[in-house]
Enzyme design. Structure first.
Site, PDB file in Angstrom:
ATOM      1  N   HIS A 156       0.891  -1.163  -0.080  1.00 18.36           N
ATOM      2  CA  HIS A 156       0.024   0.010  -0.101  1.00 18.36           C
ATOM      3  C   HIS A 156       0.839   1.276   0.008  1.00 18.36           C
ATOM      4  O   HIS A 156       0.621   2.437   0.415  1.00 18.36           O
ATOM      5  CB  HIS A 156      -0.893   0.034   1.321  1.00 18.36           C
ATOM      6  CG  HIS A 156      -1.681  -1.114   1.592  1.00 18.36           C
ATOM      7  ND1 HIS A 156      -2.872  -1.482   0.810  1.00 18.36           N
ATOM      8  CD2 HIS A 156      -1.159  -2.278   2.315  1.00 18.36           C
ATOM      9  CE1 HIS A 156      -2.979  -2.843   1.114  1.00 18.36           C
ATOM     10  NE2 HIS A 156      -2.458  -3.343   2.031  1.00 18.36           N
ATOM     11  N   SER A 277      14.309  21.849 -16.117  1.00 20.14           N
ATOM     12  CA  SER A 277      13.125  22.855 -16.410  1.00 20.14           C
ATOM     13  C   SER A 277      13.430  24.022 -16.990  1.00 20.14           C
ATOM     14  O   SER A 277      14.415  24.542 -16.676  1.00 20.14           O
ATOM     15  CB  SER A 277      12.595  23.020 -15.039  1.00 20.14           C
ATOM     16  OG  SER A 277      11.548  24.196 -15.184  1.00 20.14           O
ATOM     17  N   LYS A 283      15.422  22.311 -10.877  1.00 19.17           N
ATOM     18  CA  LYS A 283      14.774  20.883 -11.300  1.00 19.17           C
ATOM     19  C   LYS A 283      15.831  19.844 -12.025  1.00 19.17           C
ATOM     20  O   LYS A 283      16.557  20.377 -12.849  1.00 19.17           O
ATOM     21  CB  LYS A 283      13.724  21.108 -12.108  1.00 19.17           C
ATOM     22  CG  LYS A 283      12.600  21.589 -11.366  1.00 19.17           C
ATOM     23  CD  LYS A 283      11.913  20.704 -10.402  1.00 19.17           C
ATOM     24  CE  LYS A 283      10.301  20.985 -10.617  1.00 19.17           C
ATOM     25  NZ  LYS A 283       9.449  19.906 -10.787  1.00 19.17           N
ATOM     26  N   GLU A 290       9.287   8.688 -16.790  1.00 16.20           N
ATOM     27  CA  GLU A 290       7.866   9.257 -16.923  1.00 16.20           C
ATOM     28  C   GLU A 290       7.455   8.920 -18.642  1.00 16.20           C
ATOM     29  O   GLU A 290       6.300   8.366 -18.800  1.00 16.20           O
ATOM     30  CB  GLU A 290       8.010  10.628 -16.849  1.00 16.20           C
ATOM     31  CG  GLU A 290       7.888  11.238 -15.316  1.00 16.20           C
ATOM     32  CD  GLU A 290       8.117  12.534 -15.209  1.00 16.20           C
ATOM     33  OE1 GLU A 290       7.851  13.377 -16.091  1.00 16.20           O
ATOM     34  OE2 GLU A 290       8.212  12.713 -13.871  1.00 16.20           O
TER      35      GLU A 290
END
Ligand code: ARG
Length: 473
Positions: A156, A277, A283, A290
């Site tokens: 979980h 970024s 970043k 992704e």
């Protein structure tokens, strides 16, 4: 517009219809397989006396020339042809005249395209398998180096019990190993030659289908000509296997993204595999992971699309089947790219072992072992569960972990506890006493690693025959 078939038509095809129908823009991808199939077909026609030896030799030689010129960029596959089959045949006729016109004897584009797609996909099955093997090697290296790197195991997405990094990535080893087994199965099931099925009902020429199949490295010919031209099961199986690979890659990507987050900091993705970024200078984003996760949907889409396309098609060939190509090509290329990039990212990724171990130590990952300690001292498990539950509550209240409690504090909750509790719930015990095969304990892991090493030292592909250099020599 260059077509093979104008004879029974009195009007030119409408240009839009022509464009809608044409497939050369994508079926040129298997130009090589198309020409290899033609060479095998012509060699068989020659052996059977359907073509003279001279005709056979001339056609084979000219196809070799066409192939070489295409590969060297000297001959462009022009989109003025309807499909790759027309391009090859028309080029052959250009060069050989009447002899070239005999290439298509005893053949239809229906069995021809069925063959080409099968040859191309068969090659891609091997290519994907090879990339998976490289990925497995990268995972095995991580396993070998991290049988003692503690980290929390989750259920979980909540800390559950401690494991090791070797054990965690070892789960992905099993997944990609099964993916390879699926590819091997698919290879064996699809490896039958549809050429000779004709348009749908075979042919009256005395073709030797066994011979053609053998020349092209198949186990034999397909046994029903209607099925031969209209079977796309192998593509559906292939796309299903590609989807499963992507599902596995996507799950792993999701973990890498979480591990790479500021909150976890379990891993650092190499600069070469991260992006920045345009606005936020701090970043460093896990874009590769992704994108792999994102492209999974696209591969599932291909599987769903082909299943849907095939479901309403009566026997035998129908033009709907032309739709199998673009989506399968896209899925193959996507999966190959994703495996290769993911492997590179994994090989260069740094694991912050200290962060992983620190995280494993808090979060009560040893609570089960504390309960097991009580059980070993005669407390029924359900009671032990309740006692440790109270201990956890006590710790949460004080902001400490079980290991931080004194024996006196523990005894106040249960007098059964003795000094040896601390060893019993240490990280080392929690992990390394779990020694059943498949568990994270170091000795158990080492046995599994030896098994997987042995598995990777053999390759099912080594047993396949080298039909290609024989056919093309
Ligand atoms: N481009 C076609 C395909 O991909 C080739 C077969 C054409 N056959 C036909 N009867 N029109 O399926």
């Amino acid at each position: 517009m260059a077509q093979l078939w104008g004879g029974r038509f009195t009007k030119e095809t409408d240009q839009l219809v022509y464009n809608f129908n044409a497939s050369i823009s994508f079926d040129k991808k298997f130009y090589k397989q198309d020409m290899e199939g033609s060479i095998a077909h012509v060699k068989m026609l020659g052996k059977q006396g359907i073509l003279t030896e001279q005709e056979m030799n001339d056609i084979v030689k000219t196809i070799h020339e066409i192939l070489t010129e295409v590969e060297e960029g000297k001959l462009e596959i022009s989109h003025e042809y309807e499909d790759i089959h027309s391009f090859v045949e028309a080029t052959l006729i250009d060069r050989l005249g009447d002899t070239g016109k005999k290439l298509h004897t005893g053949r239809s584009r229906n069995d021809q395209v069925a063959l080409d797609m099968r040859l191309y996909t068969r090659q891609e099955v091997l290519a994907v398998d090879e990339l998976l093997k490289e990925l497995l090697n990268a995972i095995l290296t991580i396993m070998e180096n991290n049988t003692d790197t503690f980290m929390p195991g989750f259920t979980h997405l909540q800390k559950a019990q401690p494991v090791t990094l070797a054990h965690h990535v070892g789960a992905y080893f099993e997944m990609f190993k099964r993916d390879r087994l699926r590819l091997k199965d698919i290879y064996h099931r699809m490896n039958y030659c549809p050429l000779g099925s004709g348009a749908l009902a075979g042919t009256t020429y005395p073709l030797d289908r066994d011979y053609t199949a053998e020349l092209l490295g198949f186990y034999g010919p397909t046994l029903n000509s209607m099925d031969g031209v209209s079977d796309r099961d192998y593509l559906i199986e292939f796309l299903s296997a590609m989807s499963t690979i992507m599902m596995h890659l996507s799950r792993f990507s999701e973990e890498v993204i979480i591990w790479n987050s500021n909150e976890y900091q379990f891993v650092e993705i190499d600069d070469a595999y991260s992006t920045g970024s345009s606005i936020m200078p701090q970043k460093k984003n896990p874009d590769i992971a992704e994108l792999v996760r994102g492209k999974t949907g696209r591969v599932y889409g291909a599987l769903t699309a082909l299943l849907t396309t095939m479901k309403g098609i009566p026997l035998a060939y129908n033009k709907d089947m032309q739709e199998d190509k673009e989506l399968t090509f896209d899925a193959m290329d996507t999966v190959k790219g994703c495996i290769a990039l993911f492997t590179g990212m994994l090989e260069t990724m740094k694991f912050n072992k200290d962060k992983m171990e620190a995280s494993a130590k808090n979060g009560f990952t040893n609570a089960t072992d504390a309960a097991d300690y009580l059980v070993n001292h005669g407390v029924p498990f359900r009671d032990a569960h309740g006692i440790v539950g109270r201990i956890v509550l006590y710790c949460i209240d004080k902001g400490i972990s079980i290991d931080d409690m004194s024996l006196e504090e523990l005894k106040e909750i249960s007098p059964v506890f003795e000094e040896d509790i601390f060893e019993a719930i240490s990280m080392d015990t929690c992990v390394n006493k779990r020694l059943t095969i498949g568990a994270p304990g170091q000795e158990a892991m080492k046995k599994v690693i030896a098994i997987e090493k042995d598995y990777l030292s053999k390759d099912w592909k080594d047993e396949l025959t080298d039909w290609e250099s024989k056919l093309m020599k």
